[in-house]
Write an enzyme that holds these catalytic residues in place. Structure first.
Site, short mmCIF file in Angstrom:
data_model
loop_
_atom_site.label_atom_id
_atom_site.label_comp_id
_atom_site.label_asym_id
_atom_site.label_seq_id
_atom_site.Cartn_x
_atom_site.Cartn_y
_atom_site.Cartn_z
CE LYS A 123 1.82 -6.09 0.78
NZ LYS A 123 0.89 -5.36 -0.05
C1 LIG Z 1 0.47 -4.87 -1.41
C2 LIG Z 1 0.15 -3.48 -1.74
C3 LIG Z 1 -1.08 -3.15 -2.34
C4 LIG Z 1 -2.04 -4.15 -2.88
O1 LIG Z 1 -2.56 -5.03 -1.97
P1 LIG Z 1 -3.19 -6.43 -2.50
O2 LIG Z 1 -3.79 -7.00 -1.27
O3 LIG Z 1 -2.05 -7.23 -3.03
O4 LIG Z 1 -4.20 -6.10 -3.53
C5 LIG Z 1 -1.36 -1.80 -2.53
N1 LIG Z 1 -0.49 -0.85 -2.18
C6 LIG Z 1 0.71 -1.14 -1.64
C7 LIG Z 1 1.61 -0.02 -1.26
C8 LIG Z 1 1.07 -2.46 -1.42
O5 LIG Z 1 2.28 -2.74 -0.90
#
Ligand SMILES: *Cc1c(COP(=O)(O)O)cnc(C)c1O
Length: 352
Positions: free
Chosen positions: A176
């Site tokens: 992210k």
């Molecule tokens: C990455 C992501 C998640 C989940 O996050 P995690 O930290 O991997 O549990 C949820 N929603 C979206 C749109 C994402 O891109």
């Protein structure tokens, strides 16, 4: 197989190591350490929101948010077709029913199709700012107001986009915009929701800590070690977003005139550089041979085995999933890297 040009790579160039070292030297490795609160308040302040509740992932952030809003069996939650599965799972974990809304041409929830999905059971709308493109939040907040619904923003891909919903849920997974390895955080202006989420995150211990638990809760806590990394990341967020803006500009410039490539609308913050391509799988194989990793778009929720709905072939989201993909997008990507990647795409299509 390790790619020379991976789609994503964490950017750990600030005080990450020094904060983690501090945490270890002080013996604070669990969620009880001071860095968790520091990260919560720094990130909330950055976003102009009153309260932050850090947790173990984006998925658990979404779950905490819905649970704090009282979502449970019998409730319906409006969720975009085009998203990562965790958005829908958060509703399913709580026994609620996800109801899916197709996407528009920007991949985000199509606001003009929300109203037809609202029933007396609808409780929450969960817009997702896909790849860093902000949803039309004015329209969504107005609908929520008209139908007395709550809004949980899935901001997992949009650090830097200002939240306006009841709760915004960020992921801090390693791919992210900012990261703590694994992690997440909920932001809200409502002190009662913040308190509820913190309570549920930490096993619903009561103030006396006497092992009487009045609620079924969770251990969704973030450790002080994760928070040490997250805090160092927040300090660099402005710089990271500025670097990513340049990355977006360079891809746009290098790709916009290629026949066979369709650019996507601009992003408010860049998470992943998304685009559409003719002969996508051939192109991806060609790029993989040049050690460039790419990844395809999300598959619509109605296509998922757990939510299978025969409408899926007719969806806008399906059309995008068929020719959409994203290129290496991370803060450490250099101009040279991008010249190489763009050059390979031009070579594939025979563009000069
Ligand atoms: C990455 C992501 C998640 C989940 O996050 P995690 O930290 O991997 O549990 C949820 N929603 C979206 C749109 C994402 O891109």
């Amino acid at each position: 197989m390790a790619f020379t040009y991976p789609v994503s790579q964490p950017w750990l160039k600030g005080r990450e190591l020094s904060y983690v070292t501090e945490a270890i030297n002080d013996g604070w490795i669990s969620s009880q350490g001071p860095k968790v609160k520091e990260f919560e308040s720094e990130f909330a302040r950055y976003n102009g929101v009153a309260h932050g509740v850090a947790c173990s992932s984006g998925t658990t952030a979404l779950t905490l948010a819905l649970r704090a809003l009282g979502v449970g069996p019998g409730d319906e939650v409006l969720i975009p077709e085009f998203t990562m599965i965790a958005t829908a799972w958060a509703a399913t974990y709580l026994g609620a029913t996800p109801v899916f809304v197709d996407c528009g041409d920007d991949l985000n929830i199509d606001v003009s199709r929300i109203e037809e999905k609202i029933t007396p059971r609808t409780k929450v709308i969960m817009p997702v700012h896909i790849y860093g493109r902000r949803c039309d939040m004015d329209a969504i907040m107005e609908l929520a107001h008209d139908y007395n619904l709550r809004v949980v923003e899935d901001t997992a891909e949009a650090h830097g986009v200002r939240p306006v919903g009841d709760i915004a849920c960020f992921s801090l997974f390693a791919n992210k915009i900012i990261t703590s390895g694994e992690g997440g955080i909920c932001l809200t202006n409502d002190p009662r929701l913040a308190e509820q989420m913190a309570h549920l995150r930490g096993m619903a211990f009561n103030k006396e800590h006497n092992f009487l638990h009045k609620k079924l809760a969770y251990n969704f806590r973030m450790t002080n070690l994760q928070a040490a990394v997250a805090l160092a990341q927040v300090e660099q967020l402005d710089e990271i977003l500025a670097t990513r803006r340049e990355i977006e500009k360079r891809y746009d410039e290098g790709l916009r005139d290629i026949e066979g490539i369709t650019l996507m609308p601009p992003r408010d913050v860049l998470w992943m550089y998304d685009l559409r391509a003719e002969r996508r799988e051939e192109l991806r194989a060609f790029l993989a041979d040049a050690s460039i990793e790419t990844r395809v778009f999300f598959k619509p929720m109605s296509m998922q085995p757990g939510y299978l709905d025969p409408v899926w072939p007719t969806l806008n989201a399906t059309r995008f999933a068929e020719d959409g993909f994203y290129l290496p997008t991370h803060t450490g990507l250099t101009e040279e890297d991008q010249t190489y990647i763009v050059g390979k795409i031009r070579e594939f299509y025979g563009a000069r």
